[in-house]
Enzyme design. Structure first.
Site, short mmCIF file in Angstrom:
data_model
loop_
_atom_site.label_atom_id
_atom_site.label_comp_id
_atom_site.label_asym_id
_atom_site.label_seq_id
_atom_site.Cartn_x
_atom_site.Cartn_y
_atom_site.Cartn_z
N SER A 54 2.92 -5.18 -5.01
CA SER A 54 1.87 -5.64 -5.92
C SER A 54 1.60 -4.58 -6.97
O SER A 54 1.34 -3.43 -6.65
CB SER A 54 0.60 -5.94 -5.13
N GLN A 74 0.82 -1.21 0.00
CA GLN A 74 0.00 0.00 0.00
C GLN A 74 0.86 1.27 0.00
O GLN A 74 0.39 2.33 -0.34
CB GLN A 74 -0.90 -0.03 1.24
N THR A 91 6.16 -20.35 -15.42
CA THR A 91 6.50 -19.48 -16.54
C THR A 91 6.20 -18.03 -16.20
O THR A 91 5.14 -17.72 -15.66
CB THR A 91 5.68 -19.91 -17.78
N HIS A 142 -0.84 -3.90 -9.11
CA HIS A 142 -2.13 -3.21 -9.35
C HIS A 142 -2.43 -2.13 -8.31
O HIS A 142 -3.42 -1.41 -8.44
CB HIS A 142 -3.28 -4.22 -9.45
N CYS A 148 -11.24 -6.56 0.74
CA CYS A 148 -11.29 -7.97 1.08
C CYS A 148 -12.31 -8.25 2.16
O CYS A 148 -12.75 -9.38 2.33
CB CYS A 148 -9.92 -8.45 1.54
C1 LIG Z 1 -3.79 -5.25 -1.75
C2 LIG Z 1 -2.91 -5.63 -0.62
C3 LIG Z 1 -2.35 -6.92 -0.53
C4 LIG Z 1 -2.71 -8.01 -1.52
O1 LIG Z 1 -2.19 -7.78 -2.77
P1 LIG Z 1 -2.81 -8.57 -4.04
O2 LIG Z 1 -1.88 -8.25 -5.15
O3 LIG Z 1 -4.16 -7.99 -4.25
O4 LIG Z 1 -2.83 -10.00 -3.69
C5 LIG Z 1 -1.50 -7.19 0.51
N1 LIG Z 1 -1.19 -6.26 1.42
C6 LIG Z 1 -1.69 -5.01 1.38
C7 LIG Z 1 -1.29 -4.02 2.41
C8 LIG Z 1 -2.57 -4.65 0.36
O5 LIG Z 1 -3.07 -3.43 0.34
#
Ligand SMILES: *Cc1c(COP(=O)(O)O)cnc(C)c1O
Length: 385
Positions: A200, A180, A238, A202, A327
């Protein structure tokens, strides 16, 4: 029809231009298995290695310390399980916090069933975890400390640099979930002394389903995904070339844009926070104010209403935000984060997370300030009648 207003950047971000441009060839004519020796393979490998370098640069790491994964959840799972099992001869104790993402918390709960012992550190009323607390929790059986860089629900930025120093002093591996925080908070594996960092794509304008784990060179860790020899034998499968190329481009663009984006996002966030406090009675800002809060995070509780109803009404008004974290929305159980900061059940139920990002405008914030007070008042009246 008026454009919809997207204010849920903490759940996911739209794909940025740099990421799209980097990905498109791999969704078109270009293709190849990054493990193949022929030209297609070499081209795919080149794209992955470029991205690896871009990600390494963003956090002050070496490219060979970056491992691609399927996202933040996998990186968190791998960091915690991989370290726990690689170090179990030295001990079975793990320190984490009560406000981690479920990818950490549920992993730790599972590890408890495997014989590990977990300390879930409490936080103060702003969601802050003190380095002294961490130090006090250390035992001679402690094999991992995992503390998030910033909380995804209430936006608290944690003192990971100090916690990292403590971990280093006691020679205990330190993991931070920076999913985050990256892009908003400067993250350097040198400053934090972090041995493991989860990312991550996205969450920083890259594609969904791709992430990375930084693993300090020399740290002992077991693989989570067994199979082929990809990612130096530590993460089989892969490579997702399009996703990886997109992630690399996204992080570079994000780092370049960060100073300007953060300045305006912070300004709009404060306008929104002040506006809500002025216009809506009986509300509470959750999380800290000012620099200890993520630039794009705004999180409120409104006494006496259902957060779910509030979300639906805002959605009808064309405004997309969240009840807590993506979530947990849709599930009736209250947020573990709001529980940890000591909210009473009524306040917990009426909570709303509004998260701002790159494309947020002042007009969008003013539109929220226009419609939100009335919706809250109507919902309170319905309840009272
Ligand atoms: C979104 C999030 C995740 C999970 O990431 P994904 O790529 O959606 O599995 C883990 N930790 C935090 C703090 C997040 O905000």
């Amino acid at each position: 029809m008026r454009d919809r207003i997207y204010l849920d950047y903490a759940a996911t971000t739209p794909l940025g231009n740099a990421a799209r441009t980097a990905m498109l060839p791999w969704l078109g004519d270009l293709f190849g298995n990054a493990s193949s020796v022929h030209g297609n393979g070499r081209e795919a490998r080149k794209a992955c290695e470029k991205a690896r370098k871009q990600i390494a640069e963003a956090i002050g790491a070496e490219p060979n310390e970056i491992y691609f994964t399927s996202g933040g959840s996998e990186s968190d799972n791998w960091a915690v399980k991989g370290t726990a099992f690689a170090h179990q001869k030295a001990g079975n104790h793990i320190i984490t916090t009560a406000i981690e993402h479920h990818a950490i918390l549920n992993t730790c709960k599972w590890l408890e069933k495997q014989g590990f012992s977990i300390t879930y550190l409490p936080v103060d009323e702003e969601g802050w975890i003190s380095p002294e607390q961490v130090e006090k929790a250390i035992t001679n059986r402690t094999i991992l400390i995992s503390v998030m860089t910033a909380n995804n629900e209430i936006g608290t930025i944690e003192p990971v640099d100090e916690i990292g120093k403590i971990a280093r002093h006691y020679r205990i591996p330190f993991h931070t979930d920076a999913v985050q925080a990256i892009g908003s908070v400067p993250i350097s594996c040198q400053n934090t002394g972090a041995d493991l960092i989860s990312l991550s794509a996205h969450k920083f304008y890259g594609p969904q389903g791709v992430g990375a784990l930084y693993i300090r060179s020399g740290l002992k860790i077991e693989p989570l995904i067994h199979g082929g020899n990809q990612e130096r034998g530590l993460r089989a499968g892969t490579n997702n070339v399009a996703g990886i190329a997109g992630m690399g481009a996204a992080i570079s663009e994000c780092m370049e844009a960060a100073p300007n984006v953060n300045r305006s996002v912070r300004e709009y966030r404060d306008r929104l926070i002040r506006g809500i406090i002025e216009r809506v009675p009986d509300c509470r800002l959750n999380g800290p104010e000012g620099d200890r809060r993520l630039p794009g995070n705004c999180h409120f509780s409104f006494d006496g209403i259902e957060g779910e109803a509030l979300l639906l009404r805002l959605d009808l008004a064309g405004i997309a935000c969240s009840g807590g974290s993506a979530c947990t929305s849709g599930s009736p159980s209250p947020s573990h984060v709001l529980d940890a900061i000591g909210l009473n059940p009524s306040m917990m139920n009426g909570s709303l997370r509004i998260t701002l990002g790159r494309h947020t405008t002042r007009d969008e914030i003013d539109e929220v300030l226009n419609v939100l007070p009335e919706i809250v008042q109507q919902l309170r009246c319905m309840r009272g009648s």
